[in-house]
Scaffold this motif. Structure first.
Motif, PDB file in Angstrom:
ATOM      1  N   PHE A 172       1.183  -1.365  -0.193  1.00  0.00           N
ATOM      2  CA  PHE A 172       0.066  -0.186  -0.038  1.00  0.00           C
ATOM      3  C   PHE A 172       0.919   1.798   0.260  1.00  0.00           C
ATOM      4  O   PHE A 172       0.304   2.503   0.051  1.00  0.00           O
ATOM      5  CB  PHE A 172      -1.061   0.062   1.249  1.00  0.00           C
ATOM      6  CG  PHE A 172      -1.975  -1.500   1.477  1.00  0.00           C
ATOM      7  CD1 PHE A 172      -2.556  -1.597   0.512  1.00  0.00           C
ATOM      8  CD2 PHE A 172      -2.375  -2.215   2.150  1.00  0.00           C
ATOM      9  CE1 PHE A 172      -3.907  -2.481   0.331  1.00  0.00           C
ATOM     10  CE2 PHE A 172      -2.252  -3.151   2.148  1.00  0.00           C
ATOM     11  CZ  PHE A 172      -3.810  -3.040   1.356  1.00  0.00           C
ATOM     12  N   SER A 210      -5.113   2.399  -9.117  1.00  0.00           N
ATOM     13  CA  SER A 210      -3.761   2.319  -8.123  1.00  0.00           C
ATOM     14  C   SER A 210      -4.091   1.333  -7.019  1.00  0.00           C
ATOM     15  O   SER A 210      -2.775   1.352  -6.911  1.00  0.00           O
ATOM     16  CB  SER A 210      -3.366   3.665  -7.943  1.00  0.00           C
ATOM     17  OG  SER A 210      -4.530   4.342  -6.934  1.00  0.00           O
ATOM     18  N   TRP A 211      -5.280   0.977  -6.556  1.00  0.00           N
ATOM     19  CA  TRP A 211      -5.173   0.020  -5.193  1.00  0.00           C
ATOM     20  C   TRP A 211      -4.800  -1.395  -6.119  1.00  0.00           C
ATOM     21  O   TRP A 211      -5.119  -1.689  -7.385  1.00  0.00           O
ATOM     22  CB  TRP A 211      -6.405   0.391  -5.435  1.00  0.00           C
ATOM     23  CG  TRP A 211      -6.835   1.247  -3.925  1.00  0.00           C
ATOM     24  CD1 TRP A 211      -6.854   2.804  -4.404  1.00  0.00           C
ATOM     25  CD2 TRP A 211      -7.142   1.057  -2.793  1.00  0.00           C
ATOM     26  NE1 TRP A 211      -6.986   2.953  -3.482  1.00  0.00           N
ATOM     27  CE2 TRP A 211      -6.577   2.510  -2.428  1.00  0.00           C
ATOM     28  CE3 TRP A 211      -6.138   0.771  -2.108  1.00  0.00           C
ATOM     29  CZ2 TRP A 211      -6.664   2.952  -0.940  1.00  0.00           C
ATOM     30  CZ3 TRP A 211      -6.493   0.269  -0.745  1.00  0.00           C
ATOM     31  CH2 TRP A 211      -6.688   2.460   0.126  1.00  0.00           C
ATOM     32  N   ARG A 219      -6.328   5.130   2.435  1.00  0.00           N
ATOM     33  CA  ARG A 219      -4.936   5.447   1.974  1.00  0.00           C
ATOM     34  C   ARG A 219      -4.246   5.953   1.982  1.00  0.00           C
ATOM     35  O   ARG A 219      -2.783   5.271   3.156  1.00  0.00           O
ATOM     36  CB  ARG A 219      -5.086   5.837   0.040  1.00  0.00           C
ATOM     37  CG  ARG A 219      -3.477   6.569  -0.150  1.00  0.00           C
ATOM     38  CD  ARG A 219      -2.919   8.376   0.766  1.00  0.00           C
ATOM     39  NE  ARG A 219      -2.196   7.913  -0.589  1.00  0.00           N
ATOM     40  CZ  ARG A 219      -1.285   9.634   0.156  1.00  0.00           C
ATOM     41  NH1 ARG A 219      -1.716  10.161   0.487  1.00  0.00           N
ATOM     42  NH2 ARG A 219      -0.086  10.057  -1.027  1.00  0.00           N
ATOM     43  N   ILE A 246     -11.988   6.838   0.213  1.00  0.00           N
ATOM     44  CA  ILE A 246     -10.037   5.924  -0.403  1.00  0.00           C
ATOM     45  C   ILE A 246      -9.793   6.867  -0.091  1.00  0.00           C
ATOM     46  O   ILE A 246      -8.601   6.221   0.098  1.00  0.00           O
ATOM     47  CB  ILE A 246     -11.254   6.258  -1.886  1.00  0.00           C
ATOM     48  CG1 ILE A 246     -11.909   4.644  -2.599  1.00  0.00           C
ATOM     49  CG2 ILE A 246      -9.308   5.604  -2.556  1.00  0.00           C
ATOM     50  CD1 ILE A 246     -12.510   5.083  -4.284  1.00  0.00           C
ATOM     51  N   LEU A 262     -14.793  -0.151   1.597  1.00  0.00           N
ATOM     52  CA  LEU A 262     -13.521   0.059   0.361  1.00  0.00           C
ATOM     53  C   LEU A 262     -13.668  -0.077  -0.877  1.00  0.00           C
ATOM     54  O   LEU A 262     -13.596   0.137  -1.664  1.00  0.00           O
ATOM     55  CB  LEU A 262     -12.150  -0.285   1.188  1.00  0.00           C
ATOM     56  CG  LEU A 262     -10.750  -0.057   0.292  1.00  0.00           C
ATOM     57  CD1 LEU A 262     -10.923   1.614   0.034  1.00  0.00           C
ATOM     58  CD2 LEU A 262      -9.587   0.165   0.463  1.00  0.00           C
ATOM     59  N   ARG A 263     -13.952  -1.310  -0.772  1.00  0.00           N
ATOM     60  CA  ARG A 263     -14.068  -2.147  -2.404  1.00  0.00           C
ATOM     61  C   ARG A 263     -15.524  -1.712  -3.434  1.00  0.00           C
ATOM     62  O   ARG A 263     -15.475  -1.408  -4.724  1.00  0.00           O
ATOM     63  CB  ARG A 263     -13.966  -4.063  -2.549  1.00  0.00           C
ATOM     64  CG  ARG A 263     -12.888  -3.902  -2.048  1.00  0.00           C
ATOM     65  CD  ARG A 263     -12.692  -5.749  -1.846  1.00  0.00           C
ATOM     66  NE  ARG A 263     -12.611  -6.455  -2.871  1.00  0.00           N
ATOM     67  CZ  ARG A 263     -12.357  -7.465  -2.926  1.00  0.00           C
ATOM     68  NH1 ARG A 263     -13.063  -8.498  -1.757  1.00  0.00           N
ATOM     69  NH2 ARG A 263     -12.830  -8.192  -4.013  1.00  0.00           N
ATOM     70  N   THR A 312      -5.470  10.792  -3.587  1.00  0.00           N
ATOM     71  CA  THR A 312      -6.632  10.498  -3.903  1.00  0.00           C
ATOM     72  C   THR A 312      -7.304  12.408  -3.808  1.00  0.00           C
ATOM     73  O   THR A 312      -7.184  12.549  -2.687  1.00  0.00           O
ATOM     74  CB  THR A 312      -7.959   9.712  -2.604  1.00  0.00           C
ATOM     75  OG1 THR A 312      -7.273   8.500  -2.974  1.00  0.00           O
ATOM     76  CG2 THR A 312      -9.087   9.706  -3.526  1.00  0.00           C
ATOM     77  N   LEU A 367     -14.345   1.738  -4.075  1.00  0.00           N
ATOM     78  CA  LEU A 367     -13.790   1.921  -5.187  1.00  0.00           C
ATOM     79  C   LEU A 367     -14.953   1.547  -6.426  1.00  0.00           C
ATOM     80  O   LEU A 367     -13.958   2.066  -7.999  1.00  0.00           O
ATOM     81  CB  LEU A 367     -13.144   0.403  -5.901  1.00  0.00           C
ATOM     82  CG  LEU A 367     -11.632   0.897  -4.032  1.00  0.00           C
ATOM     83  CD1 LEU A 367     -10.886  -0.107  -3.929  1.00  0.00           C
ATOM     84  CD2 LEU A 367     -11.206   2.357  -4.915  1.00  0.00           C
ATOM     85  N   LEU A 379       0.399   4.543  -3.307  1.00  0.00           N
ATOM     86  CA  LEU A 379      -0.918   4.968  -3.136  1.00  0.00           C
ATOM     87  C   LEU A 379      -0.932   6.338  -3.122  1.00  0.00           C
ATOM     88  O   LEU A 379      -0.091   7.037  -2.501  1.00  0.00           O
ATOM     89  CB  LEU A 379      -1.975   4.249  -2.326  1.00  0.00           C
ATOM     90  CG  LEU A 379      -2.219   2.628  -2.364  1.00  0.00           C
ATOM     91  CD1 LEU A 379      -3.163   2.589  -0.992  1.00  0.00           C
ATOM     92  CD2 LEU A 379      -2.982   2.476  -3.305  1.00  0.00           C
ATOM     93  N   ASP A 400      -6.237  -5.393  -6.230  1.00  0.00           N
ATOM     94  CA  ASP A 400      -6.758  -5.976  -6.232  1.00  0.00           C
ATOM     95  C   ASP A 400      -6.844  -6.926  -5.002  1.00  0.00           C
ATOM     96  O   ASP A 400      -5.997  -7.886  -4.493  1.00  0.00           O
ATOM     97  CB  ASP A 400      -7.251  -7.709  -7.326  1.00  0.00           C
ATOM     98  CG  ASP A 400      -8.445  -7.802  -7.344  1.00  0.00           C
ATOM     99  OD1 ASP A 400      -8.640  -7.972  -6.128  1.00  0.00           O
ATOM    100  OD2 ASP A 400      -8.504  -7.373  -8.592  1.00  0.00           O
ATOM    101  N   ARG A 424      -1.146   3.263   4.154  1.00  0.00           N
ATOM    102  CA  ARG A 424      -0.058   3.246   4.071  1.00  0.00           C
ATOM    103  C   ARG A 424       1.204   3.330   5.270  1.00  0.00           C
ATOM    104  O   ARG A 424       2.671   3.539   5.183  1.00  0.00           O
ATOM    105  CB  ARG A 424       0.041   5.385   3.114  1.00  0.00           C
ATOM    106  CG  ARG A 424       0.403   4.988   1.918  1.00  0.00           C
ATOM    107  CD  ARG A 424       0.223   6.236   1.231  1.00  0.00           C
ATOM    108  NE  ARG A 424       0.942   7.196   0.650  1.00  0.00           N
ATOM    109  CZ  ARG A 424       2.486   7.443   1.851  1.00  0.00           C
ATOM    110  NH1 ARG A 424       2.288   8.242   2.837  1.00  0.00           N
ATOM    111  NH2 ARG A 424       3.159   7.928   1.836  1.00  0.00           N
TER     112      ARG A 424
END
Length: 329
Positions: A3, A57-58, A144, A140, A82-83, A9, A86, A6, A60, A148
């Motif tokens: 991560f 950028s994320w 991030r 998001i 989060l998914r 955002t 996205l 990333l 899977d 991080r």
């Protein structure tokens, strides 16, 4: 770390301002229908491209994220939400592309006044779509920022997870066996830095992890996030080294420490060895043989290397060797 790279955002309003500002500049360079279409395509491209970049950028989570990092991430940000965010952002990127192409066709077949109206309608609909995902982009971005900060732990390398009550000598042991190569990183939900050290044996790099705030007290003293983080460690550990201080100078009686050890055993798969080492053996006369696998004194530099060798042997790590294609000669 997966991560770490990333990008920042962007916020919904920032993207809209950026897209329409660039569109205005593009329109000034042309005239008539060409100016209207240039403005429309510029705005649509800026929005769709930036939104798509946010998503791609994320990694899977279903394929690229190791179970250790998946559970750790889920403890911090709720991966399902989060998914979903996205997914909505990517849908919006595609929807804006469709609007761009649809309105481009409309304005080409219209007089200039109508073409201008079509372009303005497209801008309004794009802005509405961006408003709809404002909270998704915020979620998001917050995810991030949180992820991080996770420590760089490599699930593909053999790992020793150190457990035991505070002040029993865990950090001193990690420092001793890794020398100056250890790193301090922080989980967002712990008050002390996670210590990650590395050492090599037979050209194999091992990582040793001390996780203060997670495996240094009973489960009923951990909150839900900490308990899920502990479950993430189940996917990481190749061996657990439980450190005791039989002298009791750590502030916890030996029987309390042994009770924590038995609890730690239940957290990990039975195939993961849980080894017990008694530290400060220069401070007490004897320890019941059934209670420990080894003794050492980190401060006196006694038996530290022997304990490390015991741990390495328990892991019995065998690196995967590349297989040679039978067709090669």
């Amino acid at each position: 770390m997966i991560f770490e790279g990333l990008p920042t955002t962007p916020r919904s309003g920032e993207l809209v301002d950026k897209a329409f500002s660039r569109a205005a500049r593009a329109g000034r360079a042309k005239s008539g229908h060409e100016a209207q279409e240039s403005m429309l395509r510029t705005a649509g491209n800026v929005l769709s491209d930036n939104l798509e970049n946010v998503v791609v950028s994320w990694p899977d989570f279903g394929f690229d994220v190791d179970p250790f990092y998946y559970e750790l991430a889920d403890a911090i940000v709720d991966v399902d939400e989060l998914r979903q965010s996205l997914s909505r952002v990517m849908w919006t990127a595609r929807r804006i592309e469709t609007l761009r192409d649809d309105y481009s066709s409309r304005l080409r077949s219209s007089d200039l006044e109508t073409a201008t109206k079509h372009r303005k309608q497209a801008f309004a609909r794009m802005a509405d779509l961006m408003d709809d995902i404002e909270e998704d982009l915020l979620r998001i971005g917050e995810a991030r920022d949180a992820l991080r900060t996770l420590p760089d732990i490599r699930p593909d390398e053999p790992a020793i997870v150190v457990a035991g009550y505070p002040n029993v000598g865990k950090s001193s042991f990690v420092n001793a066996v890794t020398r100056a190569s250890n790193e301090i990183a922080e989980y967002p939900f712990t008050t002390k830095g996670v210590q990650v050290g590395h050492f090599e044996r037979d050209h194999i790099r091992y990582q040793i992890v001390d996780t203060p705030g997670l495996l240094d007290r009973p489960a009923d003293e951990r909150n839900d996030i900490e308990r899920q983080a502990v479950s993430a460690l189940e996917h990481l550990a190749d061996v657990v080294l439980f450190v005791l201080d039989p002298s009791g100078d750590c502030g916890y009686p030996l029987e309390v420490q042994l009770a924590l050890r038995e609890e730690v055993r239940t957290l990990f798969d039975p195939s993961i060895p849980v080894l017990t080492v008694a530290n400060k053996h220069d401070r007490f006369e004897a320890v019941k043989a059934e209670a420990v696998d080894a003794t050492m004194s980190v401060t006196e530099d006694e038996n530290v290397d022997e304990v490390l060798e015991m741990v390495v042997e328990a892991i019995a790590y065998e690196p995967e060797l590349p297989t040679r294609d039978r067709s090669e000669k």
